[in-house]
Design an enzyme around this catalytic site. Structure first.
Site, mmCIF file in Angstrom:
data_model
loop_
_atom_site.group_PDB
_atom_site.id
_atom_site.type_symbol
_atom_site.label_atom_id
_atom_site.label_comp_id
_atom_site.label_asym_id
_atom_site.label_seq_id
_atom_site.Cartn_x
_atom_site.Cartn_y
_atom_site.Cartn_z
ATOM 1 C CD GLU A 83 -3.177 -1.023 2.213
ATOM 2 O OE1 GLU A 83 -4.443 -0.850 1.482
ATOM 3 O OE2 GLU A 83 -2.784 -0.968 3.466
ATOM 4 C CG HIS A 102 -2.252 2.444 6.194
ATOM 5 N ND1 HIS A 102 -3.612 2.603 6.215
ATOM 6 C CD2 HIS A 102 -1.966 1.005 5.864
ATOM 7 C CE1 HIS A 102 -4.390 1.492 5.938
ATOM 8 N NE2 HIS A 102 -3.438 0.570 5.587
ATOM 9 C CG HIS A 104 -4.512 -2.139 9.813
ATOM 10 N ND1 HIS A 104 -4.290 -3.113 9.315
ATOM 11 C CD2 HIS A 104 -4.620 -1.300 8.859
ATOM 12 C CE1 HIS A 104 -4.066 -3.069 8.127
ATOM 13 N NE2 HIS A 104 -3.943 -1.713 7.818
ATOM 14 C CG HIS A 170 -7.952 -0.648 5.132
ATOM 15 N ND1 HIS A 170 -7.745 -0.514 3.744
ATOM 16 C CD2 HIS A 170 -6.979 -1.195 5.663
ATOM 17 C CE1 HIS A 170 -6.325 -0.669 3.838
ATOM 18 N NE2 HIS A 170 -5.799 -1.113 4.792
#
Length: 242
Positions: A83, A102, A104, A170
């Site tokens: 990603e 990024h 989670h 996500h």
């Protein structure tokens, strides 16, 4: 230690802080820091990877925006994140963005799936978090792996100029001028999600704080909001990889 070494160490530290706060688990999740107009430092994975909680500066590699090595040998034994477009497209969307996280966080994912928006439900409990929520935390509604520029641009469009976006089913993307701020923003959004879930679980109704209270929720300055907050996060780590 060179400037690049210092930056690698900071990105690695940001990864460990995020993991210690439960914003990532296992080997998933990554942070990046823009170095110049065509390169960034990003957490990469190797065959000996022990997980984000144990990120070392050597796990942070210099990469070009196209995913190739940013200098000879940088990707020897390492793989860029699938990603990477999350980082590249977010950085390209705004020159003020130098750092991208990024992550989670389970509570944020759960709250969104339960139909709970991130809203300013409290005030002085976390003033930066309240102001962040007041401006809105948008949602990218596709639960996909963002592994190409098209999906990265779609995510950025959903971000709508805000510093944090929830990725349905996500995680989140948090963008800021520094690694510290990108992670602290994520911590605040996670705290709001956790509190929202607790209120709902207790049978309560979520409502925004009173409009008149905002005048008495001042910006307490970077010394408290960023510097002291970051020192605390680092201190919570205890003995971690250097």
């Amino acid at each position: 230690m060179t400037r690049l070494d210092e930056q690698r160490a900071l990105v690695a530290l940001g990864c460990r802080v995020a993991a210690a706060r439960g914003l990532v688990d296992g080997v998933l999740g990554h942070l990046s820091l823009r170095v110049d107009h065509e390169r960034l430092l990003v957490r990469c994975r190797s065959d000996t990877d022990s997980g984000v909680a144990f990120t070392r500066p050597t796990d942070v590699r210099l990469v070009r925006f196209d995913g190739t090595a940013g200098a000879p040998g940088e990707l020897d034994g390492y793989r860029v994140p699938n990603e990477l477009p999350i980082h590249v497209e977010t950085l390209l969307s705004n020159p003020a963005h130098r750092a991208v996280a990024h992550l989670h966080p389970p509570a944020v994912v759960a709250a969104d799936l339960a139909g709970i928006a991130i809203r300013p439900i409290y005030g002085a409990y976390d003033i930066p978090g309240a102001w962040l929520a007041r401006g809105g935390v948008p949602v990218y509604e596709r639960a996909v792996l963002i592994r190409n520029a098209r999906l990265g641009k779609d995510m950025v469009a959903a971000m709508s100029g805000r510093p944090v976006v929830v990725l349905r089913g996500h995680g989140i993307t948090s963008a800021a001028g520094t690694i510290e701020q990108a992670v602290l923003q994520a911590i605040s959004v996670d705290a709001l999600a956790r509190m929202s879930l607790r209120v709902r679980a207790a049978g309560g109704t979520l409502r925004d704080i009173d409009e008149r209270d905002w005048d008495d929720l001042p910006d307490l300055g970077s010394g408290l909001n960023s510097e002291a907050a970051w020192r605390h996060e680092v201190a919570r780590l205890g003995d971690q990889p250097d």
